[in-house]
Scaffold this motif. Sequence first.
Motif, short mmCIF file in Angstrom:
data_model
loop_
_atom_site.label_atom_id
_atom_site.label_comp_id
_atom_site.label_asym_id
_atom_site.label_seq_id
_atom_site.Cartn_x
_atom_site.Cartn_y
_atom_site.Cartn_z
N LYS A 164 41.36 30.99 49.02
CA LYS A 164 41.90 30.30 47.85
C LYS A 164 42.15 31.27 46.70
CE LYS A 164 40.87 26.66 44.52
NZ LYS A 164 39.88 25.68 44.03
N TYR A 165 41.23 32.19 46.50
CA TYR A 165 41.36 33.16 45.42
C TYR A 165 41.49 34.58 45.97
CZ TYR A 165 39.55 29.28 42.64
OH TYR A 165 39.36 28.07 42.05
N SER A 166 42.00 35.48 45.16
CA SER A 166 42.12 36.88 45.57
C SER A 166 40.73 37.51 45.61
CB SER A 166 42.99 37.66 44.57
OG SER A 166 42.34 37.75 43.32
N ARG A 167 40.63 38.62 46.35
CA ARG A 167 39.35 39.32 46.46
C ARG A 167 38.87 39.80 45.10
NH1 ARG A 167 39.73 44.26 50.25
NH2 ARG A 167 39.78 45.50 48.36
N GLU A 168 39.80 40.25 44.27
CA GLU A 168 39.43 40.74 42.95
C GLU A 168 38.86 39.63 42.06
OE1 GLU A 168 42.22 41.41 44.54
OE2 GLU A 168 41.77 43.53 44.98
N LYS A 169 39.44 38.44 42.17
CA LYS A 169 38.96 37.33 41.36
C LYS A 169 37.58 36.88 41.81
CE LYS A 169 40.44 32.95 39.32
NZ LYS A 169 41.55 31.96 39.22
N ILE A 170 37.35 36.88 43.12
CA ILE A 170 36.04 36.53 43.65
C ILE A 170 35.01 37.55 43.16
CG2 ILE A 170 34.65 36.28 45.74
CD1 ILE A 170 37.16 35.28 47.16
N ALA A 171 35.40 38.82 43.20
CA ALA A 171 34.50 39.89 42.75
C ALA A 171 34.13 39.70 41.28
CB ALA A 171 35.17 41.25 42.96
N GLN A 172 35.12 39.33 40.48
CA GLN A 172 34.88 39.10 39.06
C GLN A 172 33.92 37.93 38.84
OE1 GLN A 172 38.41 38.06 36.85
NE2 GLN A 172 37.52 38.66 34.90
#
Length: 201
Positions: A67-75
């Motif tokens: 659903k979300y990008s890897r970067e957004k999940i990381a954030q």
Amino acid sequence: MGYQRWDKIEIQYLIDNFEFKDIEIIAKELNRTKNSVYKKAMRIGLTKRVRRWTEEELEFLIKCWGKYSREKIAQKLNRSSISIKKKAVELKLGPQRISNGDYLTSGDIGYLLNKDPNLIYRWLKSGYIKGRRFGDKKIFQIKPKDFLMFLKNYPNKWDGYKARIDFIKPYFYTSNKCELPSWFAKKIELDEQNNVKRCIV
């Protein structure tokens, strides 16, 4: 490029972000090479502390992968993008491209439904799945909502038992809705029952 002295602001930034951000990102933000950042971190004794994953973090990653990008999940989890990728691989959450953002490709949908991407491409050309061509190549971009509409309108074209359901589920989740529609749940249940019958016969 000669040696560039580190000032106090850069050093503090490195200290504050080293544990949570990838070296490549820090290097880009400080306009330095990865080697420069790594060497400075070692000189001042910085190490990336191993943080154990909590059950809540694992649940969030599984739910949001796709659903979300890897970067957004990381954030959201205050972790590095590399950390997210490693854990996703460990959990076998599927190709990274599934979590790339706003669009799916015929390859993505082929993976999700466990079908030949060429078949998905033919479905796109025939209008079963709504999508738009991207560039001059034979590449379609499909919005997740159009993929879900296909699942609803053409239940006979996909098998809920063979599809990668855990990867499909996140596309139904929105900020105010975290449950699956009844038609989808019934389709999965029916296909599982049919598979059991086939095995018995």
